[in-house]
Design an enzyme around this catalytic site. Structure first.
Site, short mmCIF file in Angstrom:
data_model
loop_
_atom_site.label_atom_id
_atom_site.label_comp_id
_atom_site.label_asym_id
_atom_site.label_seq_id
_atom_site.Cartn_x
_atom_site.Cartn_y
_atom_site.Cartn_z
N TYR A 1 -1.96 -0.41 10.35
CA TYR A 1 -2.07 -0.78 8.93
C TYR A 1 -0.82 -0.31 8.17
O TYR A 1 -0.28 -1.03 7.33
CB TYR A 1 -3.34 -0.16 8.36
CG TYR A 1 -3.69 -0.57 6.95
CD1 TYR A 1 -3.77 -1.90 6.58
CD2 TYR A 1 -3.98 0.40 5.98
CE1 TYR A 1 -4.10 -2.27 5.28
CE2 TYR A 1 -4.34 0.05 4.68
CZ TYR A 1 -4.39 -1.28 4.33
OH TYR A 1 -4.71 -1.64 3.05
N SER B 1 0.85 -1.20 0.00
CA SER B 1 0.00 0.00 0.00
C SER B 1 0.88 1.25 0.00
O SER B 1 2.08 1.17 0.33
CB SER B 1 -0.87 -0.03 1.26
OG SER B 1 -1.52 1.21 1.43
P1 NAD Z 1 -11.88 -6.09 0.54
O1 NAD Z 1 -12.24 -5.92 1.98
O2 NAD Z 1 -12.88 -5.77 -0.51
O3 NAD Z 1 -11.37 -7.58 0.32
C1 NAD Z 1 -10.65 -8.28 1.28
C2 NAD Z 1 -11.13 -9.72 1.26
O4 NAD Z 1 -10.32 -10.47 2.17
C3 NAD Z 1 -12.58 -9.90 1.72
O5 NAD Z 1 -13.32 -10.60 0.74
C4 NAD Z 1 -12.48 -10.70 3.02
O6 NAD Z 1 -13.53 -11.63 3.21
C5 NAD Z 1 -11.16 -11.42 2.82
N1 NAD Z 1 -10.55 -11.82 4.09
C6 NAD Z 1 -10.51 -11.12 5.25
N2 NAD Z 1 -9.91 -11.83 6.21
C7 NAD Z 1 -9.55 -13.01 5.64
C8 NAD Z 1 -8.90 -14.17 6.12
N3 NAD Z 1 -8.48 -14.26 7.39
N4 NAD Z 1 -8.70 -15.20 5.27
C9 NAD Z 1 -9.12 -15.13 3.97
N5 NAD Z 1 -9.74 -14.06 3.47
C10 NAD Z 1 -9.96 -13.01 4.29
O7 NAD Z 1 -10.52 -5.25 0.34
P2 NAD Z 1 -9.88 -4.67 -0.99
O8 NAD Z 1 -10.09 -3.21 -0.98
O9 NAD Z 1 -10.25 -5.47 -2.18
O10 NAD Z 1 -8.33 -4.90 -0.65
C11 NAD Z 1 -7.58 -5.99 -1.14
C12 NAD Z 1 -6.12 -5.79 -0.72
O11 NAD Z 1 -5.64 -4.55 -1.23
C13 NAD Z 1 -5.92 -5.74 0.79
O12 NAD Z 1 -4.68 -6.34 1.10
C14 NAD Z 1 -5.84 -4.26 1.07
O13 NAD Z 1 -5.14 -4.00 2.26
C15 NAD Z 1 -5.09 -3.79 -0.16
N6 NAD Z 1 -5.24 -2.37 -0.50
C16 NAD Z 1 -6.47 -1.81 -0.70
C17 NAD Z 1 -6.54 -0.46 -1.05
C18 NAD Z 1 -7.86 0.22 -1.29
O14 NAD Z 1 -7.86 1.44 -1.51
N7 NAD Z 1 -8.97 -0.51 -1.27
C19 NAD Z 1 -5.37 0.30 -1.18
C20 NAD Z 1 -4.15 -0.31 -0.97
C21 NAD Z 1 -4.08 -1.64 -0.64
#
Ligand code: NAD
Length: 275
Positions: free
Chosen positions: A172, A159
């Site tokens: 985070y 991130s």
């Molecule tokens: P999201 O919450 O839509 O998806 C995360 C998924 O992980 C969910 O479906 C959840 O059920 C699953 N999950 C949670 N705990 C779990 C576990 N213990 N075992 C298996 N699955 C599990 O999030 P997103 O926005 O799609 O983010 C995806 C990745 O990208 C994450 O690592 C997040 O930190 C990273 N990220 C997101 C952003 C953003 O702006 N959304 C920015 C930078 C990085």
């Protein structure tokens, strides 16, 4: 050549888009998520569009659960070639209410108001475990299939806050810095056995996790949302599709000499000093 690709957290916003995009190249997609129904829904949609996918229940924090998931995937498609560690996120108990600590915060008795001194170790632990351990454990399980074989790689999701911490979210930020650091460590560690390891560092994507922080109920931007857009030279949030070409490139054999990098996909956020 079609590969078997496991994506963790692929029931979520970003990795479901990546899963669907990778499926269009004929790969076998294992959509792994804690929420089986979300994983199945993503797999069903891929299949409805002519792709190959299976929804898999799995907890990235429990090795037994991952071993069971691996058996299912091996039975369906054979050995795993690519792992995308997408499960991750923040926790409100590891988040401060204000970006800067002020003297008057000590007297603030508003319900739910949290200073640095109120941060709950459980929230910090949850966030570190989900992002760091939740990257390391699936790698231990699925990379065993990759050792010594050609064309295998791992992609982690870091991130922006790994480069410079964002205000309010120390856990985070620290956990994603650990993911970037681990990406480099693992790239070196696996360099002699043919497994490449890279990461992407998405900027700001408006998703369910951060919508309430960044937008008001009428859809207008919160002060934090305005700050983010003001700090993003391209002047917009990312769309999940913005990640696709970089992920395709890093997972493709065309990137065979690339390992240990963390690629920002951020509309210029990390390049901009704000002045
Ligand atoms: P999201 O919450 O839509 O998806 C995360 C998924 O992980 C969910 O479906 C959840 O059920 C699953 N999950 C949670 N705990 C779990 C576990 N213990 N075992 C298996 N699955 C599990 O999030 P997103 O926005 O799609 O983010 C995806 C990745 O990208 C994450 O690592 C997040 O930190 C990273 N990220 C997101 C952003 C953003 O702006 N959304 C920015 C930078 C990085």
């Amino acid at each position: 050549m079609p590969k078997t690709i496991v994506l963790t957290g692929a029931g979520g916003v970003l990795c479901s888009t990546l899963a669907a995009a990778l499926a269009t190249h004929g790969h076998n997609i294992a959509v792994l998520d804690l929420r089986k129904e979300a994983a199945d829904a993503v797999a069903d949609e891929i299949k409805a569009n002519g792709g190959k996918a299976v929804g898999i229940a799995g907890n990235v924090l429990e090795k037994d659960s991952l071993e069971t998931a691996k058996k299912e995937i091996n039975n369906a498609y054979g050995k795993v070639d690519i792992l995308i560690n997408g499960a991750g996120g923040n926790h409100p108990m590891g988040t401060t209410s204000n970006p800067f600590f002020q003297m008057e915060d000590l007297k603030n008795t508003t319900d739910g108001f949290k200073t640095f001194f109120d941060l709950d170790p459980k929230g910090i632990e949850f966030t570190f475990n989900l992002n760091f351990l939740g990257t390391l454990l699936p790698t231990q399980v699925f990379a065993k299939d990759m050792v010594g074989r050609d064309g295998c790689s791992i992609l982690n999701i870091s991130s922006m806050n790994a480069f410079t911490p964002l205000t309010k979210i120390p856990a985070y930020s620290g956990a994603k810095a650990a993911v970037s650091n681990f990406t480099q460590w693992l790239a070196v560690h696996f360099s002699k056995v043919g497994i490449r390891v890279n990461a992407i560092a998405p900027g700001f994507f408006l998703t369910d996790q951060n919508r309430a922080l960044l937008t008001n109920s009428d859809g207008s931007a919160t002060p934090r949302g305005e700050q983010i857009i003001g700090q993003t030279p391209m002047g917009r949030y990312g769309k999940p599709e913005d990640l696709v070409s970089t992920v395709e490139w890093l997972c493709d054999d065309a990137a065979s000499f690339i390992t240990g990098i963390v690629v920002p996909i951020d509309g210029g956020f990390s390049a901009y000093s704000g002045v």
